[in-house]
Scaffold this motif. Sequence first.
Motif, PDB file in Angstrom:
ATOM      1  N   VAL A  86     -10.848 -13.268  27.532  1.00  0.00           N
ATOM      2  CA  VAL A  86     -10.036 -13.066  28.777  1.00  0.00           C
ATOM      3  C   VAL A  86      -8.782 -11.627  27.305  1.00  0.00           C
ATOM      4  O   VAL A  86      -8.187 -10.641  27.738  1.00  0.00           O
ATOM      5  CB  VAL A  86      -8.778 -13.460  29.339  1.00  0.00           C
ATOM      6  CG1 VAL A  86      -7.491 -13.458  29.510  1.00  0.00           C
ATOM      7  CG2 VAL A  86      -9.448 -14.079  30.510  1.00  0.00           C
ATOM      8  N   VAL A  87      -8.644 -12.106  25.843  1.00  0.00           N
ATOM      9  CA  VAL A  87      -8.427 -11.773  25.198  1.00  0.00           C
ATOM     10  C   VAL A  87      -9.227 -10.394  24.872  1.00  0.00           C
ATOM     11  O   VAL A  87      -8.166 -10.033  24.445  1.00  0.00           O
ATOM     12  CB  VAL A  87      -8.477 -12.786  23.687  1.00  0.00           C
ATOM     13  CG1 VAL A  87      -7.773 -11.983  22.282  1.00  0.00           C
ATOM     14  CG2 VAL A  87      -7.320 -14.487  24.548  1.00  0.00           C
ATOM     15  N   LEU A  88     -10.090 -10.316  24.844  1.00  0.00           N
ATOM     16  CA  LEU A  88     -10.437  -9.146  24.669  1.00  0.00           C
ATOM     17  C   LEU A  88     -10.707  -7.838  26.168  1.00  0.00           C
ATOM     18  O   LEU A  88     -10.468  -7.078  25.237  1.00  0.00           O
ATOM     19  CB  LEU A  88     -12.496  -9.738  24.481  1.00  0.00           C
ATOM     20  CG  LEU A  88     -12.501 -10.365  22.740  1.00  0.00           C
ATOM     21  CD1 LEU A  88     -13.937 -10.022  22.810  1.00  0.00           C
ATOM     22  CD2 LEU A  88     -12.230  -9.227  21.947  1.00  0.00           C
TER      23      LEU A  88
ATOM     24  N   HIS B 269      -7.610  -3.256  27.511  1.00  0.00           N
ATOM     25  CA  HIS B 269      -6.463  -2.912  28.326  1.00  0.00           C
ATOM     26  C   HIS B 269      -5.409  -2.677  28.351  1.00  0.00           C
ATOM     27  O   HIS B 269      -5.268  -0.678  28.318  1.00  0.00           O
ATOM     28  CB  HIS B 269      -6.303  -3.647  30.376  1.00  0.00           C
ATOM     29  CG  HIS B 269      -7.528  -4.089  30.911  1.00  0.00           C
ATOM     30  ND1 HIS B 269      -8.272  -4.368  30.525  1.00  0.00           N
ATOM     31  CD2 HIS B 269      -7.372  -3.506  31.930  1.00  0.00           C
ATOM     32  CE1 HIS B 269      -9.781  -4.272  32.051  1.00  0.00           C
ATOM     33  NE2 HIS B 269      -8.590  -3.933  32.625  1.00  0.00           N
ATOM     34  N   HIS B 270      -5.029  -3.188  27.351  1.00  0.00           N
ATOM     35  CA  HIS B 270      -3.565  -2.730  26.448  1.00  0.00           C
ATOM     36  C   HIS B 270      -3.486  -1.317  25.737  1.00  0.00           C
ATOM     37  O   HIS B 270      -3.251  -0.277  25.601  1.00  0.00           O
ATOM     38  CB  HIS B 270      -2.903  -4.094  25.663  1.00  0.00           C
ATOM     39  CG  HIS B 270      -1.912  -3.269  24.401  1.00  0.00           C
ATOM     40  ND1 HIS B 270      -1.141  -3.195  25.859  1.00  0.00           N
ATOM     41  CD2 HIS B 270      -1.401  -3.079  23.697  1.00  0.00           C
ATOM     42  CE1 HIS B 270       0.229  -2.586  25.140  1.00  0.00           C
ATOM     43  NE2 HIS B 270      -0.424  -2.639  23.472  1.00  0.00           N
ATOM     44  N   HIS B 271      -4.453  -1.212  24.178  1.00  0.00           N
ATOM     45  CA  HIS B 271      -5.428  -0.542  22.769  1.00  0.00           C
ATOM     46  C   HIS B 271      -6.126   0.656  23.961  1.00  0.00           C
ATOM     47  O   HIS B 271      -6.024   2.006  23.702  1.00  0.00           O
ATOM     48  CB  HIS B 271      -5.649  -0.611  22.219  1.00  0.00           C
ATOM     49  CG  HIS B 271      -5.132  -1.820  21.817  1.00  0.00           C
ATOM     50  ND1 HIS B 271      -3.886  -1.862  20.716  1.00  0.00           N
ATOM     51  CD2 HIS B 271      -5.150  -2.793  21.033  1.00  0.00           C
ATOM     52  CE1 HIS B 271      -3.403  -2.535  20.416  1.00  0.00           C
ATOM     53  NE2 HIS B 271      -4.016  -3.770  20.460  1.00  0.00           N
TER      54      HIS B 271
ATOM     55  N   LEU C  66      -6.033  -7.484  35.345  1.00  0.00           N
ATOM     56  CA  LEU C  66      -6.906  -8.034  35.071  1.00  0.00           C
ATOM     57  C   LEU C  66      -7.000  -9.180  35.671  1.00  0.00           C
ATOM     58  O   LEU C  66      -5.787  -9.800  36.148  1.00  0.00           O
ATOM     59  CB  LEU C  66      -7.092  -8.160  33.749  1.00  0.00           C
ATOM     60  CG  LEU C  66      -7.404  -7.933  32.705  1.00  0.00           C
ATOM     61  CD1 LEU C  66      -6.963  -8.748  31.535  1.00  0.00           C
ATOM     62  CD2 LEU C  66      -9.072  -7.526  32.982  1.00  0.00           C
ATOM     63  N   PRO C  67      -8.207 -10.080  36.916  1.00  0.00           N
ATOM     64  CA  PRO C  67      -7.732 -10.928  37.450  1.00  0.00           C
ATOM     65  C   PRO C  67      -7.513 -12.136  36.666  1.00  0.00           C
ATOM     66  O   PRO C  67      -8.579 -12.962  36.139  1.00  0.00           O
ATOM     67  CB  PRO C  67      -8.882 -11.058  38.534  1.00  0.00           C
ATOM     68  CG  PRO C  67     -10.610 -10.481  37.390  1.00  0.00           C
ATOM     69  CD  PRO C  67      -8.898  -9.163  36.290  1.00  0.00           C
ATOM     70  N   LEU C  68      -6.420 -12.425  36.621  1.00  0.00           N
ATOM     71  CA  LEU C  68      -5.733 -13.858  35.303  1.00  0.00           C
ATOM     72  C   LEU C  68      -5.941 -14.929  36.649  1.00  0.00           C
ATOM     73  O   LEU C  68      -5.223 -14.525  37.234  1.00  0.00           O
ATOM     74  CB  LEU C  68      -4.869 -13.404  34.102  1.00  0.00           C
ATOM     75  CG  LEU C  68      -5.853 -12.231  33.731  1.00  0.00           C
ATOM     76  CD1 LEU C  68      -4.022 -11.982  32.212  1.00  0.00           C
ATOM     77  CD2 LEU C  68      -6.533 -13.045  32.834  1.00  0.00           C
TER      78      LEU C  68
ATOM     79  N   SER D 188      -3.315  -8.156  17.706  1.00  0.00           N
ATOM     80  CA  SER D 188      -3.474  -6.456  17.467  1.00  0.00           C
ATOM     81  C   SER D 188      -4.029  -6.178  15.857  1.00  0.00           C
ATOM     82  O   SER D 188      -4.673  -4.963  15.674  1.00  0.00           O
ATOM     83  CB  SER D 188      -2.240  -5.566  18.207  1.00  0.00           C
ATOM     84  OG  SER D 188      -2.261  -6.056  19.965  1.00  0.00           O
ATOM     85  N   PHE D 189      -2.660  -6.911  14.925  1.00  0.00           N
ATOM     86  CA  PHE D 189      -2.938  -6.668  13.800  1.00  0.00           C
ATOM     87  C   PHE D 189      -4.582  -7.218  13.150  1.00  0.00           C
ATOM     88  O   PHE D 189      -4.445  -6.814  12.662  1.00  0.00           O
ATOM     89  CB  PHE D 189      -1.452  -7.061  13.063  1.00  0.00           C
ATOM     90  CG  PHE D 189      -0.191  -6.821  13.317  1.00  0.00           C
ATOM     91  CD1 PHE D 189      -0.066  -4.963  13.360  1.00  0.00           C
ATOM     92  CD2 PHE D 189       0.933  -7.113  12.996  1.00  0.00           C
ATOM     93  CE1 PHE D 189       0.580  -4.717  13.575  1.00  0.00           C
ATOM     94  CE2 PHE D 189       2.177  -6.692  13.713  1.00  0.00           C
ATOM     95  CZ  PHE D 189       2.404  -4.968  14.256  1.00  0.00           C
TER      96      PHE D 189
END
Length: 239
Positions: A164-166, A171-173, A180-182, A210-211
Amino acid sequence: MINSDKIKQRLSELGIDAHEFRARAGISIDVLDDGPALATISAETVMRICEVLEIELAELLGRPRPAGPHRPDEDDLVIEAALARHGQFAATDLARALNWPFQRVEQAIQALTLRLLGTALQVVRAGDRVRLEARPALLDAETQTRLHAAEQAQIPLSAQEAVVVLQLLHHHHNAVPDPLPLDAETISVLLHRRFAIQDRTDLQPHVDISFSMGLKALPEIPGRHRAKPSGGAGYRSRS
């Protein structure tokens, strides 16, 4: 059990008679001589007895500290070990698991409550459930927050949470519009562990993630906050 012989010894050493002891401790020597169950005496009374006699609680209970670790051969120690190892329980569940009568469990919990007075731990009862907790005054809110963050950092993500983190990062970047189906449980874990943040109703990866993945440039540090060069070279800020 309260060590009545120790009480008499200390009264003799301190020159306190039975009347003074009763007035200061709120309980008579005669009552203690009858060997009452510890669970029948309030914690406040036990602490007053210790103060009057100027002794530690362990001495009053006839438990000098051994050189080695305690053996769990007394009821309150068994309850302490169960709560420390397995978390909170209802007293009825403890009785069932230990195969003890309910009253025996209740007396052991009361004895444990008394023994932990003056230590870093306390017995907390919420409804029919009992648990061990650190005394709140020992750790301020800021320290507790840092310790909690350090504790959470030691717990690896599950395979589902890592995926989910990946996906959040992707999606964000990459500006993927599809949500996402969370499930609520995964969202709660990611927010709690600071892997994600929630902007209104949108879930985004935490900026630190992200950093760390090199997907977002670190902010520019103003010249006045940069480290001074080592060695003999002087430091000159940019104008």
